[in-house]
Design a protein around this motif. Structure first.
Motif, short mmCIF file in Angstrom:
data_model
loop_
_atom_site.label_atom_id
_atom_site.label_comp_id
_atom_site.label_asym_id
_atom_site.label_seq_id
_atom_site.Cartn_x
_atom_site.Cartn_y
_atom_site.Cartn_z
N UNK A 42 0.80 -1.23 0.00
CA UNK A 42 0.00 0.00 0.00
C UNK A 42 0.84 1.28 0.00
N UNK A 43 1.78 1.46 0.91
CA UNK A 43 2.51 2.75 0.91
C UNK A 43 3.56 2.88 -0.19
N UNK A 44 3.80 1.83 -0.93
CA UNK A 44 4.83 1.86 -1.98
C UNK A 44 4.32 2.55 -3.24
N UNK A 45 3.07 2.93 -3.25
CA UNK A 45 2.45 3.59 -4.39
C UNK A 45 2.57 2.71 -5.64
N UNK A 46 2.27 1.44 -5.44
CA UNK A 46 2.27 0.48 -6.54
C UNK A 46 0.81 0.14 -6.82
N UNK A 47 0.39 0.43 -8.03
CA UNK A 47 -0.99 0.12 -8.42
C UNK A 47 -1.12 -1.39 -8.58
N UNK A 48 -1.98 -2.00 -7.78
CA UNK A 48 -2.17 -3.44 -7.82
C UNK A 48 -3.52 -3.75 -8.48
N UNK A 49 -3.50 -4.60 -9.48
CA UNK A 49 -4.71 -5.00 -10.18
C UNK A 49 -5.60 -5.82 -9.24
N UNK A 50 -6.85 -5.46 -9.15
CA UNK A 50 -7.80 -6.26 -8.40
C UNK A 50 -7.96 -7.58 -9.12
N UNK A 51 -7.68 -8.66 -8.45
CA UNK A 51 -7.66 -9.96 -9.10
C UNK A 51 -8.13 -10.99 -8.10
N UNK A 52 -9.22 -11.67 -8.38
CA UNK A 52 -9.71 -12.64 -7.41
C UNK A 52 -8.76 -13.83 -7.25
N UNK A 53 -8.59 -14.27 -6.01
CA UNK A 53 -7.79 -15.47 -5.82
C UNK A 53 -8.57 -16.65 -6.42
N UNK A 54 -7.87 -17.67 -6.78
CA UNK A 54 -8.45 -18.86 -7.41
C UNK A 54 -9.03 -18.57 -8.80
N UNK A 55 -8.56 -17.51 -9.45
CA UNK A 55 -9.07 -17.18 -10.78
C UNK A 55 -8.27 -17.94 -11.84
N UNK A 56 -8.81 -18.07 -13.06
CA UNK A 56 -8.07 -18.76 -14.13
C UNK A 56 -6.77 -18.01 -14.42
N UNK A 57 -5.75 -18.72 -14.83
CA UNK A 57 -4.47 -18.09 -15.13
C UNK A 57 -4.53 -17.36 -16.46
N UNK A 58 -4.78 -16.07 -16.38
CA UNK A 58 -4.78 -15.24 -17.58
C UNK A 58 -3.43 -14.58 -17.79
N UNK A 59 -2.59 -14.59 -16.77
CA UNK A 59 -1.29 -13.96 -16.88
C UNK A 59 -0.38 -14.84 -17.74
N UNK A 60 0.12 -14.32 -18.86
CA UNK A 60 0.96 -15.13 -19.74
C UNK A 60 2.19 -15.73 -19.07
N UNK A 61 2.74 -15.05 -18.08
CA UNK A 61 3.95 -15.57 -17.43
C UNK A 61 3.67 -16.89 -16.73
N UNK A 62 2.44 -17.10 -16.25
CA UNK A 62 2.10 -18.36 -15.59
C UNK A 62 2.24 -19.53 -16.57
N UNK A 63 1.89 -19.30 -17.81
CA UNK A 63 2.00 -20.34 -18.83
C UNK A 63 3.46 -20.56 -19.22
N UNK A 64 4.24 -19.49 -19.18
CA UNK A 64 5.67 -19.63 -19.46
C UNK A 64 6.36 -20.41 -18.33
N UNK A 65 5.95 -20.17 -17.08
CA UNK A 65 6.50 -20.94 -15.95
C UNK A 65 6.17 -22.42 -16.12
N UNK A 66 4.98 -22.72 -16.58
CA UNK A 66 4.59 -24.11 -16.80
C UNK A 66 5.46 -24.76 -17.86
#
Length: 123
Positions: A42-66
């Protein structure tokens, strides 16, 4: 990984990236994080995307890790001494076209998740 280790990784890597980029961006993580990590961000002034936990992996990096995990697994590391160089070598072997493909297929992946109302998809 516990929250203190995660925060140490963020402190070392995320904040350095923020300083180097000098641009506005939104940080995405799975939001299945501790209250202390949320408080840390919070105090780091980093904008964090609201993202539900247990959501489908839409982040491309997750597929690259796989992909990386499967490539390393094929080499059958016997211990941590084997694991580290295998990971580094396989990471270097990832071609940019694989990364581009993950970005290119993103609209289809997103449409499939919307169509399935957040349930599982073929992706």
């Amino acid at each position: 990984m516990n929250s203190s280790k995660y925060q140490a990784v963020l402190a070392q890597n995320l904040q350095a990236s923020v300083r180097k980029l000098k641009m506005k961006f939104t940080f995405q993580h799975d939001n299945d994080t501790s209250k202390s990590t949320k408080s840390w961000l919070r105090p780091k002034i980093i904008n964090v995307l609201e993202w539900p936990s247990q959501s489908p992996d839409l982040n491309p990096i997750e597929h690259l890790w796989g992909y990386l995990k499967r490539a390393v697994h094929r080499r059958c590391p016997r211990n941590l001494t084997d694991l580290e160089p295998f990971c580094k070598e396989e990471w270097k072997n990832i071609v940019t076209s694989r990364c581009a493909m993950l970005i290119d297929v993103y609209p289809k992946r997103l449409s499939a998740v919307i169509k399935s109302k957040g349930s599982s998809t073929k992706y």
